[in-house]
Every structure is written in structure tokens, then in C-alpha cells.
Design a protein around this motif. Sequence first.
Motif, short mmCIF file in Angstrom:
data_model
loop_
_atom_site.label_atom_id
_atom_site.label_comp_id
_atom_site.label_asym_id
_atom_site.label_seq_id
_atom_site.Cartn_x
_atom_site.Cartn_y
_atom_site.Cartn_z
N UNK A 1 2.69 -1.97 27.15
CA UNK A 1 3.23 -2.44 26.04
C UNK A 1 3.13 -3.70 24.96
N UNK A 2 2.60 -3.44 23.60
CA UNK A 2 2.21 -4.63 22.91
C UNK A 2 2.95 -4.12 22.30
N UNK A 3 2.82 -6.26 21.31
CA UNK A 3 3.68 -6.54 19.45
C UNK A 3 2.45 -6.51 19.49
N UNK A 4 3.05 -5.58 17.27
CA UNK A 4 1.75 -5.64 16.84
C UNK A 4 2.53 -7.72 15.85
N UNK A 5 1.50 -7.64 15.83
CA UNK A 5 1.50 -9.38 15.09
C UNK A 5 1.23 -8.88 13.21
N UNK A 6 1.09 -10.19 12.38
CA UNK A 6 0.70 -9.81 11.41
C UNK A 6 1.13 -8.83 10.69
N UNK A 7 2.76 -8.82 11.07
CA UNK A 7 3.67 -7.90 10.29
C UNK A 7 5.09 -8.91 9.39
N UNK A 8 5.22 -8.50 8.73
CA UNK A 8 6.65 -9.53 8.26
C UNK A 8 7.77 -8.55 9.24
N UNK A 9 7.91 -9.40 9.83
CA UNK A 9 9.41 -9.67 11.18
C UNK A 9 10.69 -9.60 10.81
N UNK A 10 10.57 -10.01 9.32
CA UNK A 10 12.59 -10.47 9.08
C UNK A 10 13.49 -9.61 9.51
N UNK A 11 13.29 -7.92 9.39
CA UNK A 11 13.91 -6.39 9.06
C UNK A 11 13.58 -6.43 10.59
N UNK A 12 12.72 -6.90 11.25
CA UNK A 12 12.86 -5.71 13.14
C UNK A 12 11.52 -6.06 13.47
N UNK A 13 11.54 -6.38 14.57
CA UNK A 13 10.30 -6.11 15.34
C UNK A 13 9.58 -5.22 15.79
#
Length: 101
Positions: free
Chosen positions: A41-53
Motif C-alpha cells: 500500500x503506497x501513498x502517492x506524494x507530490x499531488x494536490x490532495x485538496x480534493x482527495x488523497x
Amino acid sequence: MLIYNVTVKVDLSIHELWLQWLQDIYIPEILGTGCFVKHQLLHLLELDDREGITYAIQYYAESKANYNRYISLYNQGFLQQEKAAWGNKTVHFATIMEVVN
């Protein structure tokens, strides 16, 4: 070895509950099919998380036959289970990758 990669964007309003459900229920049930030997399970980084993770869940299959068995016997049921639990609060797409080295 094949990797079945599912990338999911999760609405902030359900994020914590969804993550708990994913780890406690959904992933163990998918692994319980016997089609995959492990997951990551990985969390993607350097994305705009304002609308969702955004997460990637990677399931490792020892053969194409095991992956095909999952797709033909189980995939639709798991997609329906997710839709029933979370409605349109998640958006996902899947890819299949082959481990080269």
C-alpha cells in the motif's frame, strides 16, 4: 511475477474510514482469494490532495494464470463491494505490470 496495481483517489470526507476499511477488510479479502501472494500500500506524494488523497495498492501474483483467475472470478464482486460501501467517493483505475528484474 505480475503486479496488479490499483490507483485510488479517495474523497477527504471518507478518507480515514476508507483507509481503515481497506486495511482491515478489503485487502485481506482480496488476499484471501489465493490469487496474490502479497500486497503493498503506497501513498502517492507530490499531488494536490485538496480534493482527495491518492493511493496505489499493489497485489503480487506469481503467474498470469493467478491474475486471470482473480479477474474472471473475483474482480467484479470486489468492485461492487467497494461501490456499495463508498459510492462515488472513490475513483480508481487499474494496471497490470510485469516484474522484469
